[in-house]
Design a protein around this motif. Structure first.
Motif, PDB file in Angstrom:
ATOM      1  N   TYR A  10       1.313  -1.875   0.156  1.00  0.00           N
ATOM      2  CA  TYR A  10      -0.301   0.017  -0.206  1.00  0.00           C
ATOM      3  C   TYR A  10       0.594   0.868   0.079  1.00  0.00           C
ATOM      4  O   TYR A  10       0.437   2.288  -0.666  1.00  0.00           O
ATOM      5  CB  TYR A  10      -0.782  -0.457   0.977  1.00  0.00           C
ATOM      6  N   LEU A  11       2.032   1.308   0.494  1.00  0.00           N
ATOM      7  CA  LEU A  11       2.980   2.646   0.889  1.00  0.00           C
ATOM      8  C   LEU A  11       3.677   2.797  -0.027  1.00  0.00           C
ATOM      9  O   LEU A  11       4.522   3.428  -0.028  1.00  0.00           O
ATOM     10  CB  LEU A  11       3.640   2.877   2.655  1.00  0.00           C
ATOM     11  N   THR A  95      -0.657   5.836   8.360  1.00  0.00           N
ATOM     12  CA  THR A  95      -1.831   5.770   7.589  1.00  0.00           C
ATOM     13  C   THR A  95      -3.012   6.396   8.297  1.00  0.00           C
ATOM     14  O   THR A  95      -3.482   7.457   7.651  1.00  0.00           O
ATOM     15  CB  THR A  95      -1.987   4.398   6.603  1.00  0.00           C
TER      16      THR A  95
END
Length: 274
Positions: A10-11, A95
């Motif tokens: 995701y990052l 996040t």
């Protein structure tokens, strides 16, 4: 699959695609999966060569190499899992911190908010683990559904036509010229290189021993461990390839975020993170 997917997906996968380009990112993904695939085949060979009892990875290694080597490798494996938990927890906390900041919610400051969220998260996970395998198995189903919904949400987001505001930030629908531009690498920074991107991505391919670690709770571990491990490696690899291809087809590397600016695909700087 839950243990293979992680915060890197995701990052950092989009950033790696921006640096290495779609082509080299595919090479990095396939190389990482090839390495873990060899480990998966070794695990499968041990699991199918005799009766598998409780003890997970420690039992498999100690049965093949002896209890001395099994114990030392098991100790290293335990520390590796601890570091992995810390990495994923910090990524999750960052996040959540960013989402809170977007809505003006701040507990202390940016650094301490990560620490607070991380401590709460680790405590909840510890309680879940101490509750037993029954609760952990139920939670894993819920976590898997959440991840699948997030991946589906991402795919739908790439299909929806982009508004002018999103285009100003670099987000477009599928365009062949964007794919061609992002297919080749564009290194930014002295630390950016193929092996640098590989070292960042490789943790996303690990976690394949999660099935072997619950050997004592499996009805037929001799059959389940090989099938589950190799199938998980295959489908997570496919998901990484698809995400790198789609993000490289929809997002330009250089975007100012201003509606009045003319967007240009050249010269690219970095891929906008989503």
């Amino acid at each position: 699959m839950l243990n293979i997917w992680g915060v890197i997906l995701y990052l950092r996968l989009t950033w790696i695609t921006a640096q290495a380009g779609i082509g080299l990112t595919w090479v990095i993904i396939l190389l990482s999966s090839f390495i873990t695939g060899i480990t998966g085949l070794s695990t499968s060979a041990i699991a199918t060569n005799g009766k598998v009892k409780g003890g997970g990875t420690y039992f498999l290694i100690s049965r093949s190499l002896g209890p001395e080597l099994g114990g030392s490798i098991g100790l290293i494996f335990a520390f590796a899992n601890a570091v992995a938990v810390a990495m994923h927890t910090v990524g999750f906390a960052e996040t959540v911190r960013d989402l809170m900041s977007e809505h003006g919610a701040v507990m202390v400051d940016r650094t301490n908010d990560i620490r607070i969220i991380g401590i709460v998260t680790v405590t909840l996970l510890l309680g879940l683990s101490m509750a037993g395998m029954a609760w952990e198995s139920k939670a894993q189903v819920l976590f898997f559904l959440v991840i699948m919904v997030s991946l589906a949400d991402y795919i739908v987001g790439t299909i929806i036509p982009a508004t002018p505001e999103k285009q100003a930030k670099g987000f477009f629908s599928y365009k062949a010229d964007i794919f061609v531009e992002n297919f080749v690498p564009r290194w930014q920074g002295p630390e950016s290189s193929f092996f640098g991107m590989f070292s960042i991505f490789f943790p996303s391919a690990t976690g394949i021993l999660a099935g072997a670690n619950i050997s004592g709770d499996l009805k037929n571990p001799t059959e389940a461990i090989p099938k589950g491990t190799l199938t998980a490696i295959f489908w997570t690899t496919i998901s990484y390839l698809v995400i790198s291809a789609t993000i490289g087809s929809c997002v330009v590397r250089d975007a100012s975020g201003l509606l009045n600016d003319t967007l240009s695909l050249s010269p690219p700087v970095r891929l906008v993170l989503v």
